[in-house]
Design an enzyme around this catalytic site. Structure first.
Site, short mmCIF file in Angstrom:
data_model
loop_
_atom_site.label_atom_id
_atom_site.label_comp_id
_atom_site.label_asym_id
_atom_site.label_seq_id
_atom_site.Cartn_x
_atom_site.Cartn_y
_atom_site.Cartn_z
N SER A 1 8.03 34.65 -25.20
CA SER A 1 7.80 33.21 -25.27
C SER A 1 9.08 32.38 -25.34
O SER A 1 9.04 31.17 -25.20
CB SER A 1 6.94 32.88 -26.48
N HIS B 1 1.24 34.92 -23.38
CA HIS B 1 1.83 34.00 -22.40
C HIS B 1 1.63 34.46 -20.97
O HIS B 1 2.09 33.81 -20.05
CB HIS B 1 3.33 33.82 -22.69
N LYS C 1 -3.24 28.95 -24.84
CA LYS C 1 -2.26 28.63 -23.80
C LYS C 1 -2.99 28.39 -22.48
O LYS C 1 -3.44 27.28 -22.23
CB LYS C 1 -1.20 29.71 -23.77
#
Lengths: 462, 83
Positions: free
Chosen positions: A185, A213, A244
């Site tokens: 990240s 991610h 996300k």
């Protein structure tokens, strides 16, 4: 105040940031207008630091699902799934995720952070061993501490070091569980998963991959790095988050391992917390549906990621090793990172500041995350603000550096005799971007004409 | 291979000086985080150098207990000579 005396150094830093009026760790949005725009202190701001990879937070179907669920099932569940019962939506979301991953089992957690806490603390017992990539997210470290296993770490993305660590443990009893991430990240780099899988097989260890991610970002169908690397069969547990690419909140773990469901009554972060509210469950279920059926979102996201990553590199910024939706510019020190961040915000662009110990190798980072929802002109506008600020702060050359794409000239335009690779590169880049000219490209163009007046003959030029 | 406390100590001193990139006075009593200003991750990174040199792995809970250079020397010696 004695209780907080231990925080005196931290407090000093925080207060000095507050006194500037711009504290990157205490930002408040008046309103959010869309996945890419919000209001801060009465001003319209372009959002480039929200991890909203697919831009689904404002998708009308996602919102409708959340509204309908709230009307039908109420605002909250007011209890844990173990003590107070699951709703149909929790089970349905778990089935959909298991189906998406082609796995038999799925558990949903109330946050992505808790998914790592719940899985890592429960997988590895007192006599087992957790072996973490050194650059792992805080939730992986915290999950490791919550359990009773021995925890060691190996050098970031280094299969040889992992091999060494497992060799040292070869004669020690207990299971070995390796934990890595899909996309990291802070710098946006990916794990060398195929090599890790080889090491895992050699030593008979288990492998957990956190795709927080990379879900919705990597892989043919968006399942993440394990899919992209073609090693899903060798990954025992995939952990991920809804906050996300799926635009909500919550976390999950999928697996094919027999007996997986026992974790529902063994994992404390699953048992002793309230379950996700109906609105979130419904929104995430619909967002997953969108992720599966709109591959164009992923394409758009990666186009934007490559454009922004290459753009920053071309300007002369030091960026992470590969293009991903996380794009960080490495700053010389925290002070410069704060100054850069503040100037960008004043110019209408919101990014993130990331500092040690949250960052690898003590780096100060100006971190951005791009979205499929960003338009090309928004990306180019962000690049031009980075260019202006980088020059003001003396971080990048006043004139454009020689871009990386110069090294890869491709087209051979009819009717011209390019003199060197630089000319070809500039011209190709200009041609590629003529459809959407930007401030940054206009600067490139005029600089090129100044430097090489005889060669600045492009399509449409007089 | 056995390593004496003295060998481990000089290894720790060298690794610390390399991590700090500046000359420092070190002794067994030097406090690694408060005295030298290394954050938790920097400490774990520099411990990796010691682990490599001695071919050991120091578990994170043991690293967390380390306050001084002497504590680290003792932990490393314990893991190195313990088997």
């Amino acid at each position: 105040m004695a209780l907080f005396d231990k925080y005196a150094p931290l407090m000093g830093q925080f207060e000095s940031l507050e006194s500037t009026g711009y504290n990157p760790f205490n930002v408040s949005f008046d309103r959010v207008l869309s996945p890419t725009e919000g209001m801060i202190a009465g001003r319209r701001i372009l959002l480039l630091g929200t991890n909203n990879y697919l831009g689904l937070t404002y998708d009308p179907d996602v919102i409708d699902a959340a509204v309908a669920a709230t009307r039908n099932l109420g605002a909250g569940t007011t209890g844990s799934r173990v003590a107070n019962g699951s709703y149909g939506g929790h089970r349905q979301l778990e089935r959909h995720l298991a189906d998406f991953y082609g796995r038999r089992h799925c558990m949903v957690f109330s946050t992505g952070y808790q998914a790592n806490l719940g899985i890592l603390s429960a997988l590895a017992g007192k006599d087992d061993h957790l072996i973490l990539d050194a650059d792992s997210h805080a939730s992986i470290y915290d999950g490791s501490r919550l359990g009773h296993a021995q925890v060691t770490r190996f050098r970031h993305n280094d299969p040889d070091d992992l091999d060494n660590r497992l060799r040292r443990l070869a004669d020690t009893p207990g299971d070995k569980v390796i934990v890595v991430e899909g996309i990291y990240s802070m710098l946006g780099d990916t794990a060398p998963l195929r090599e890790f899988v080889e090491v895992k097989r050699k030593w008979g260890a288990y492998l957990v991959v956190d795709e927080a991610h990379s879900l919705g970002v990597l892989g043919r169908t968006g399942r993440g790095l394990a899919e992209a690397a073609g090693v899903e069969d060798e990954v025992d547990f995939i952990v991920g988050t809804f906050s996300k690419s799926l635009g909500g909140i919550g976390g999950f773990c999928v697996s094919d391992m027999d007996g997986f469901d026992i974790l529902r009554v063994a994992s404390r972060p699953y048992m002793f917390t309230a379950s996700l509210p109906p609105a979130v469950v419904a929104a995430v279920t619909e967002a997953l549906n969108q992720l599966r059926h709109r591959p164009a979102l992923r394409q758009q996201l990666m186009d934007n990621a490559r454009r922004f990553h290459a753009g920053l590199g071309d300007l002369g910024f030091q960026v992470g090793p590969e293009a991903s939706p996380v794009v960080s510019a490495i700053m010389p020190d925290p002070k410069t990172a704060f100054a850069f961040w503040t100037r960008l915000l004043e110019a209408g662009l919101y990014t993130n500041v990331s500092l040690p110990p949250a960052t690898p190798k003590g780096l100060a980072l100006l971190r951005s995350s791009v979205s499929a929802a960003h338009s090309r002109s928004q990306i180019d506008h962000a690049l031009s603000l980075f260019a202006d600020t980088g020059r003001e702060l003396g971080l990048i050359p006043a004139e454009p550096a020689i871009p990386t794409w110069v090294k890869h000239p491709t087209a051979n335009l009819a009717g011209t005799e390019p003199q060197d690779a630089l000319a070809i590169g500039f011209r190709n880049q200009l041609l590629a971007r003529l459809a959407a000219p930007s401030k940054a490209m206009a600067k490139y163009y005029s600089a090129f004409r100044r430097q090489s007046p005889g060669r600045a003959r492009i399509v449409g030029d007089k | 291979m056995q390593n004496s406390a003295e060998q481990i100590r000089s290894l720790v001193f060298d690794a610390l000086r390399a991590a700090l990139e500046r000359p420092v006075e070190l002794s067994d009593d030097t406090n690694i985080t408060e005295g030298l200003g290394l954050d938790s991750v920097a400490v774990m990174d520099f411990v990796m150098e010691i682990e490599d040199a001695l071919d050991i792995s120091i578990p994170l809970d043991r690293i967390a207990e380390v306050k001084t250079v002497g504590d680290l020397v003792a932990a490393a010696q314990d893991l190195k000579g313990g088997h």
